[in-house]
Design an enzyme around this catalytic site. Sequence first.
Site, PDB file in Angstrom:
ATOM      1  CD  GLU A  71      -1.919   1.695   2.804  1.00 20.73           C
ATOM      2  OE1 GLU A  71      -1.538   2.849   3.107  1.00 20.73           O
ATOM      3  OE2 GLU A  71      -2.409   0.890   3.614  1.00 20.73           O
ATOM      4  CG  HIS A  72       3.388   2.575   3.339  1.00 21.23           C
ATOM      5  ND1 HIS A  72       3.953   3.592   4.062  1.00 21.23           N
ATOM      6  CD2 HIS A  72       2.391   2.077   4.124  1.00 21.23           C
ATOM      7  CE1 HIS A  72       3.354   3.706   5.225  1.00 21.23           C
ATOM      8  NE2 HIS A  72       2.402   2.793   5.287  1.00 21.23           N
TER       9      HIS A  72
END
Length: 447
Positions: A71-72
């Site tokens: 996600e990052h």
Amino acid sequence: MNGAVDFPLDQAELSFRAAGDALVRRTVLPSGVRILSEQVPGARSLTIGYWVAVGSRDEQPGHFGSTHFLEHLLFKGTPTRSALDIAISFDAVGGEHNAMTAKEYTCYYAKVQDRDLGMAIDVLTDMLTSSKLDSDEFETERGVILEELAMADDDPADVANERFFEAVLGKHPLGRPIGGSADDIRGATRTAVWEHYQANYRPQDLVVTVAGAVDHDELVAAVTRTLERAGWDLSIVQTPVRRRGGLPADIHQGQALTIVKRPLEQANLLLGMPGLLATDDRRVTMSVLTSIFGGGMSSRLFQEVREKRGLAYSVYSFAPGYSDAGLFGMYAGCTPAKAGQVAQLMLRELHRLAADGVTADEMKRASGQLSGASALALEDSDTRMSRLGRSEITLGEFADLDEALRRLALVTATDVQQLAAELASGPVSISAVGALEDDAFAAILPG
């Protein structure tokens, strides 16, 4: 709209009017991509979400923390956009963009004016399909995530919550922390995260939801165009990934008591037991129970623990549900010396509710609270976008406000009492963080 509307995975097109004259449309492309919209009359903005039905529970050993790590990384750049370019795209139009990793899904989302939907689709599609997962950025983000985990570990409420899930759900994957441990992140490799990306970010996994000022046909065309431009072959016919089964898992309690000793002025205390699945027909009953028991200033927990005895500032109950398991929990922040007394009071109130039931006035207040809160929440396109995502990924049906209120009206005091009795008979788990003695909860969990 009359009743809930099912979302079959093999139905290409679906359209209906929901409460407030909102137009809900759903398209399942031959490639398995699902696109849903809720056009809200009078709206000038919208929220868009790109969902993938993979969360922390789906990770295998050696990949723990990969979902959150990924996600990052999707914000860190593509062949055509740098991380700064992505940030500027939304800042330049006053928009918002972010992502969330949950236990059963991941969502990348943005809120913009209606005129900026095309930009949001371009950027989100680019991020989701074409992230470089650059090696240098990988190492940089490893440090960022370790700082994020350290920040959470400094928050006693977060620590108590993570330990509570472990205590109630034991070795079930839902009991693991979403972000993994610091050791997981230190040991993560770009190869492992890349494998996770390749295995789960595919056409048949993708769900796009938009709520607000949106034209569905234009949305479908734009999503299709950007996915094909990114290199996804949408001509390959595939069935969307199946929803998770709705059968309850065989849950074995992790531990009855977890105390994390820290020199704090206040103890953060969580007490609870297994709850209901997200698809359980009694979830509305659970909402009523939670409202009456610990959902506001007139709730039993608030009145008994805070108002009558002054033992806590914050006290409430909660009931998260997942595809094959759920929890029912009670939280209080209190003086360490009073933690045992507070835990006894919370458990006593649950048993009293199970034995004596609820009053007509409590049922009326709960109905008013839940119906009002639901109506107010739907003033926000974020809530509507998320409702579409959960409907598609988890529930397999869409229930508008009218249907939600109809179901709420069917809940009886007997239903609430019976559910309370079921909860009260479950194995009790306690997690607490603070300057606590080993025997602080001996009255509840002797030995």
